[in-house]
Write a protein that holds these residues in place. Structure first.
Motif, PDB file in Angstrom:
ATOM      1  N   PHE A   1      67.768  67.695  34.487  1.00 25.51           N
ATOM      2  CA  PHE A   1      66.489  67.327  33.862  1.00 25.51           C
ATOM      3  C   PHE A   1      65.789  66.295  34.738  1.00 25.51           C
ATOM      4  CE2 PHE A   1      66.954  68.972  29.472  1.00 25.51           C
ATOM      5  CZ  PHE A   1      68.320  69.192  29.389  1.00 25.51           C
ATOM      6  N   ASP A   2      64.522  66.540  35.063  1.00 23.42           N
ATOM      7  CA  ASP A   2      63.758  65.544  35.815  1.00 23.42           C
ATOM      8  C   ASP A   2      62.671  64.938  34.929  1.00 23.42           C
ATOM      9  OD1 ASP A   2      62.711  63.881  37.691  1.00 23.42           O
ATOM     10  OD2 ASP A   2      62.152  65.444  39.117  1.00 23.42           O
ATOM     11  N   GLU A   3      62.960  63.797  34.365  1.00 25.51           N
ATOM     12  CA  GLU A   3      62.036  63.083  33.475  1.00 25.51           C
ATOM     13  C   GLU A   3      61.430  64.012  32.430  1.00 25.51           C
ATOM     14  OE1 GLU A   3      59.554  60.054  34.897  1.00 25.51           O
ATOM     15  OE2 GLU A   3      60.598  59.817  36.807  1.00 25.51           O
ATOM     16  N   PRO A   4      62.294  64.620  31.611  1.00 24.65           N
ATOM     17  CA  PRO A   4      61.812  65.650  30.686  1.00 24.65           C
ATOM     18  C   PRO A   4      60.852  65.147  29.616  1.00 24.65           C
ATOM     19  CG  PRO A   4      64.074  65.046  30.173  1.00 24.65           C
ATOM     20  CD  PRO A   4      63.742  64.401  31.488  1.00 24.65           C
TER      21      PRO A   4
ATOM     22  N   LYS B   1      64.958  59.717  43.021  1.00 26.56           N
ATOM     23  CA  LYS B   1      65.654  60.421  41.937  1.00 26.56           C
ATOM     24  C   LYS B   1      65.348  61.911  41.941  1.00 26.56           C
ATOM     25  CE  LYS B   1      63.626  57.909  38.760  1.00 26.56           C
ATOM     26  NZ  LYS B   1      62.693  57.174  39.648  1.00 26.56           N
ATOM     27  N   SER B   2      64.063  62.253  42.007  1.00 27.63           N
ATOM     28  CA  SER B   2      63.702  63.683  41.987  1.00 27.63           C
ATOM     29  C   SER B   2      64.241  64.394  43.217  1.00 27.63           C
ATOM     30  CB  SER B   2      62.178  63.854  41.937  1.00 27.63           C
ATOM     31  OG  SER B   2      61.664  63.361  40.729  1.00 27.63           O
ATOM     32  N   THR B   3      64.146  63.747  44.356  1.00 30.93           N
ATOM     33  CA  THR B   3      64.646  64.370  45.586  1.00 30.93           C
ATOM     34  C   THR B   3      66.147  64.600  45.483  1.00 30.93           C
ATOM     35  OG1 THR B   3      62.901  63.232  46.807  1.00 30.93           O
ATOM     36  CG2 THR B   3      64.698  64.168  48.101  1.00 30.93           C
TER      37      THR B   3
HETATM   38 MG    MG Z   1      60.683  61.676  40.189  1.00 29.71          MG
END
Ligand code: MG
Ligand code: ADP
Length: 253
Positions: free
Chosen positions: A173-176, A46-48
């Protein structure tokens, strides 16, 4: 009527780190004003994927289009100049799990830094914009304090105001809320919910299933580097099609 140009689109993105194939042929369409949530187990990419959208990671293959214009790499495969990439990035705000505020800047300085340095706004204009945004996220009274004096929820609301001060076309947003104490999650989600209502275009990697179900227009479920399901929330949560999504959701039941 022709379909509107997507606000943001990824086409056949792939990414490997050494031997590890982290993203495999990821495609994604984000329409203007939509909020997309990206769900999936830890390590699923997901982050990538999010970082490939603004070329914080350079995808090995595939294209990203912002309002129809190539980001990072042209259609012929050549990478764009640093200056062009910076321009695209300025239109995509990013909010990280760990806030990433500058500790030696006050709240106000954090919010006005990029608009003055990157967009060339005058200090007065930037301050006026920042004050409006700090009021919007409920932190008008914190403008002159340093980040260490803020709670995690307040820090994240500053980070959102900072991203908004660039008047971005899209927010990523990355896991805000993943780094927040549970009692502080709500205040950040409330700000994000308001933004969604106002028509901000957002891509949100999250484990907040309530937010994904109630606020988002589409859910993208990733597992092991691929998009396994892509559906409106009622369909994804009510009737997940794949065994992988069912197993993932059963952990949140
Ligand atoms: Mg991640
Ligand atoms: P998620 O955000 O879904 O937890 P990530 O995108 O962070 O997943 O990571 C996907 C996979 O890629 C994981 O196996 C992770 O260890 C690996 N990975 C992420 N970034 C790097 C990197 N810079 N170098 C090597 N491996 C990485």
């Amino acid at each position: 009527m022709p379909d509107a140009v997507p606000a943001l689109e990824a086409r056949h993105i792939s990414k490997t780190f050494g031997e590890l194939e982290v993203l495999r042929d990821i495609s994604l369409v984000v329409n203007p004003g939509d909020t997309i949530s990206v769900l999936g187990p830890s390590g699923s990419g997901k982050s990538t994927m999010l970082r490939c959208l603004n070329f914080l990671e350079t995808p090995d293959r595939g294209q990203v289009l912002l309002a129809g214009e190539p980001v990072g790499r042209r259609a012929d495969g050549r990478l764009v100049s640093d200056k062009e990439l910076a321009k695209s990035r300025a239109r995509m705000g990013m909010v990280f799990q760990s806030f990433n505020l500058w500790p030696h800047f006050t709240v106000l300085q954090n919010v006005i830094e990029a608009p003055t340095k990157v967009l060339g706004l005058s200090k007065d204009e930037a301050v006026a914009r920042a004050e409006g945004l700090l009021a919007k996220v409920g932190l008008a009274d914190k403008r002159d304090v340093y980040p260490f004096a803020l709670s995690g929820g307040q820090k994240q609301r500053v980070a959102i105001a900072r991203a908004l001060c660039m008047k971005p076309d899209v927010l990523l947003f990355d896991e805000p809320t993943s780094a927040l104490d549970p009692e502080l999650v709500g205040e950040v989600l409330a700000v994000m919910r308001d933004l969604a209502k106002e028509g901000m275009t957002m891509v949100v990697v999250t484990h907040e299933m309530g937010f994904a179900r109630d606020v988002c227009d589409e859910v993208v479920f990733m597992d092991r580097g691929v998009v396994v399901e892509h559906a409106p929330p009622a369909e994804f949560f009510g009737n997940p099609k794949t065994e992988r999504a069912q197993r993932f959701l059963s952990r949140y039941a």
